[in-house]
Design a protein around this motif. Structure first.
Motif, mmCIF file in Angstrom:
data_model
loop_
_atom_site.group_PDB
_atom_site.id
_atom_site.type_symbol
_atom_site.label_atom_id
_atom_site.label_comp_id
_atom_site.label_asym_id
_atom_site.label_seq_id
_atom_site.Cartn_x
_atom_site.Cartn_y
_atom_site.Cartn_z
ATOM 1 N N THR A 1 -2.858 -24.383 26.339
ATOM 2 C CA THR A 1 -3.465 -24.184 25.022
ATOM 3 C C THR A 1 -4.770 -24.971 24.883
ATOM 4 O O THR A 1 -5.748 -24.468 24.314
ATOM 5 C CB THR A 1 -2.488 -24.571 23.905
ATOM 6 N N THR A 2 -4.804 -26.203 25.397
ATOM 7 C CA THR A 2 -6.039 -26.989 25.310
ATOM 8 C C THR A 2 -7.140 -26.357 26.147
ATOM 9 O O THR A 2 -8.314 -26.337 25.755
ATOM 10 C CB THR A 2 -5.795 -28.440 25.765
ATOM 11 N N LEU A 3 -6.781 -25.813 27.297
ATOM 12 C CA LEU A 3 -7.756 -25.131 28.150
ATOM 13 C C LEU A 3 -8.415 -23.986 27.397
ATOM 14 O O LEU A 3 -9.653 -23.860 27.390
ATOM 15 C CB LEU A 3 -7.048 -24.624 29.402
ATOM 16 N N VAL A 4 -7.618 -23.146 26.755
ATOM 17 C CA VAL A 4 -8.174 -22.008 26.022
ATOM 18 C C VAL A 4 -8.988 -22.484 24.824
ATOM 19 O O VAL A 4 -10.047 -21.918 24.501
ATOM 20 C CB VAL A 4 -7.054 -21.050 25.597
ATOM 21 N N ASP A 5 -8.529 -23.531 24.176
ATOM 22 C CA ASP A 5 -9.284 -24.117 23.076
ATOM 23 C C ASP A 5 -10.679 -24.531 23.540
ATOM 24 O O ASP A 5 -11.677 -24.269 22.875
ATOM 25 C CB ASP A 5 -8.520 -25.332 22.533
ATOM 26 N N ARG A 6 -10.748 -25.174 24.710
ATOM 27 C CA ARG A 6 -12.054 -25.628 25.216
ATOM 28 C C ARG A 6 -12.928 -24.456 25.650
ATOM 29 O O ARG A 6 -14.154 -24.494 25.487
ATOM 30 C CB ARG A 6 -11.857 -26.588 26.403
ATOM 31 N N ILE A 7 -12.343 -23.411 26.234
ATOM 32 C CA ILE A 7 -13.120 -22.220 26.611
ATOM 33 C C ILE A 7 -13.773 -21.619 25.365
ATOM 34 O O ILE A 7 -14.970 -21.301 25.358
ATOM 35 C CB ILE A 7 -12.226 -21.187 27.314
ATOM 36 N N LEU A 8 -12.983 -21.477 24.313
ATOM 37 C CA LEU A 8 -13.511 -20.893 23.081
ATOM 38 C C LEU A 8 -14.537 -21.811 22.415
ATOM 39 O O LEU A 8 -15.562 -21.356 21.915
ATOM 40 C CB LEU A 8 -12.363 -20.596 22.112
ATOM 41 N N ALA A 9 -14.255 -23.122 22.412
ATOM 42 C CA ALA A 9 -15.155 -24.062 21.750
ATOM 43 C C ALA A 9 -16.493 -24.194 22.463
ATOM 44 O O ALA A 9 -17.470 -24.675 21.872
ATOM 45 C CB ALA A 9 -14.486 -25.433 21.637
ATOM 46 N N ALA A 10 -16.557 -23.775 23.735
ATOM 47 C CA ALA A 10 -17.828 -23.783 24.460
ATOM 48 C C ALA A 10 -18.770 -22.690 23.960
ATOM 49 O O ALA A 10 -19.965 -22.710 24.263
ATOM 50 C CB ALA A 10 -17.576 -23.618 25.962
#
Length: 450
Positions: free
Chosen positions: A214-223
């Motif tokens: 979940t944190t990985l996807v959060d960071r992908i989107l936040a980029a």
């Protein structure tokens, strides 16, 4: 009146805490206790970057105060300054060798090796007395488990996990039947009837079992330049509880049942208000609260233009990663984490609920993303994710690890590095030690390797 008070508290928390911290900061007090309180207030609302200079001032004003250096190290870790964090944690344990929180953070920062580890000190500290609450053993035991896994001794690592969780596990109120009832109530919140709800299309909800990506996807989107991450906001569940008349009992099946009668437009509107001021600076924002999977049906009713993303991962890797997780807050919603079989039962509940949501929720609103698929085809799965969220392609999403921003989760170190397959299939290294989990998953109808 009580319902309104609860709603006001939940909706206004972010703004109120920030306003109080801002007011204290304007006093410009040269007091380390005040500096720590200001930093803590900002940290409570996820503003670790804003908290950082106040923690730094506290450490400068009180150079023999170990907790100040621990606070500083945590803020440095969450904002990506790992070298600074390591120096601060080392300073903290030098001042106070018994500060177990700092020892765990120090071990988690980087891979331990035969030539560079803290085994002797950690084992001596674990053997100490006066641990009725289980906090010291939880932290130190997890630090030892992580060290032994880094050294390739999975059997010793697994044994330390059990010892780490024993005291806190005896206090945890895990009830398998009650958990099953809660998940069943969650399934029933979606009746197939869409509602007008609140019209905002800002939110992107990312959820799943903890430590499944979940944190990985959060960071992908936040980029993406159009997206802000608000971290684990955790305001949707208490809003549901408050509107259903259940106060703060977020996971009460009765609240979930009563939620059918609430005003969904009001729920969606209050949720959007609760995200301020953390959200609002960009057109979209990500709320990465894992437990929101229980509320997916209600989210679609309250915010029909929102996008939902559920992370899935290999069942056994999921169970092991979840079992290896440490929750610092005693009021966390995962009492199953202290026992391997209970962890597997919890995964089974998650697995079946995720299958249910995939089959009944609108496909243009609910996306299932596989951790292994994302590792295997980063560009393709990232494009699928962005398309689902109605976001245009941006190359920065492939280099999420280079993006600035706060990451205040146990994955803070990992998501600052490029994708790699190192954790896929980790469970196989533990062999028969995980057989109890395999048995539970088979009993619960979860497909697992023979």
């Amino acid at each position: 009146m009580q319902i309104q008070d609860n709603l006001t508290r939940i909706v206004g928390r972010q703004a109120l805490v920030r306003a109080a911290a801002d007011e204290m900061a304007r006093l410009n007090a040269r007091d380390p206790n005040v500096m720590n309180r200001i930093g803590t207030a900002y940290s409570q609302i996820g503003a670790h970057d804003t908290a950082l200079p106040f923690y730094r001032q506290a450490a400068e004003l009180a150079p023999r105060h170990a907790a100040s250096f621990y606070n500083l190290g945590s803020a440095q870790q969450f904002t990506g300054d790992f070298a600074g964090a390591r120096a601060s944690f080392l300073r903290a344990v030098t001042i106070d060798p018994s500060l177990y929180q700092a020892w765990l953070s120090l071990v988690q920062l980087r891979r331990q090796s035969a030539d560079d580890n803290h085994l002797e000190r950690l084992e001596a500290l674990f053997a100490g007395r006066d641990d009725a609450e289980g906090d010291r053993s939880l932290h130190l035991g997890h630090a030892l488990a992580k060290t032994f896994e880094d050294l390739g001794d999975e059997r010793a690592s697994f044994a330390w996990l059990g010892r780490a969780k024993a005291a806190r596990g005896r206090q945890a109120a895990y009830d398998a039947a009650a958990e099953a009832e809660t998940f069943a109530a969650a399934r029933a919140t979606w009746d197939g009837e869409p509602t007008a709800g609140h019209g905002s299309n800002e939110p992107i909800f990312v959820f799943g079992l903890p430590r499944t990506g979940t944190t990985l996807v959060d960071r992908i989107l936040a980029a993406h330049p159009d997206v802000t991450s608000v971290g684990e906001l955790a305001t949707f569940p208490p809003l549901v509880a408050a509107l259903a008349g259940g106060g703060g009992r977020m996971l009460d099946p009765a609240n979930l049942a009563r939620a059918a009668d609430i005003d969904f437009e009001q729920l969606g509107r209050l949720y959007i208000e609760s995200t301020r001021p953390a959200a609002g600076a960009t057109p979209r924002f990500v709320d990465k609260t894992p437990i929101d999977i229980l509320f997916a049906g209600l989210i679609v009713k309250a915010l029909p233009n929102a996008r939902l993303v559920c992370l899935r991962r290999d069942p056994m890797d999921s169970v092991l990663s979840y079992y290896r997780q440490i929750f610092f807050n005693r009021r966390h919603p995962y009492p199953s984490v202290y026992d391997l079989r209970n962890a597997a039962r919890h995964y089974a509940r998650f697995h079946h609920l995720a299958d249910h949501w995939r089959s009944v929720l609108p496909a243009d609103r609910y996306l299932e993303l596989g951790y292994e698929a994302l590792i295997a085809d980063q560009a393709g799965e990232t494009r699928r994710l962005l398309d689902h969220c109605n976001l245009g392609w941006d190359d920065r999403c492939l280099e999420f690890h280079k993006a600035e921003g706060v990451v205040a989760t146990p994955s803070a170190v990992q998501v600052r590095s490029p994708l790699h397959p190192g954790s896929i299939g980790r469970w196989r290294r533990y062999g028969e030690l995980l057989e109890p989990a395999l048995e539970v998953l088979r009993e619960e109808g979860v497909p697992v390797p023979a």
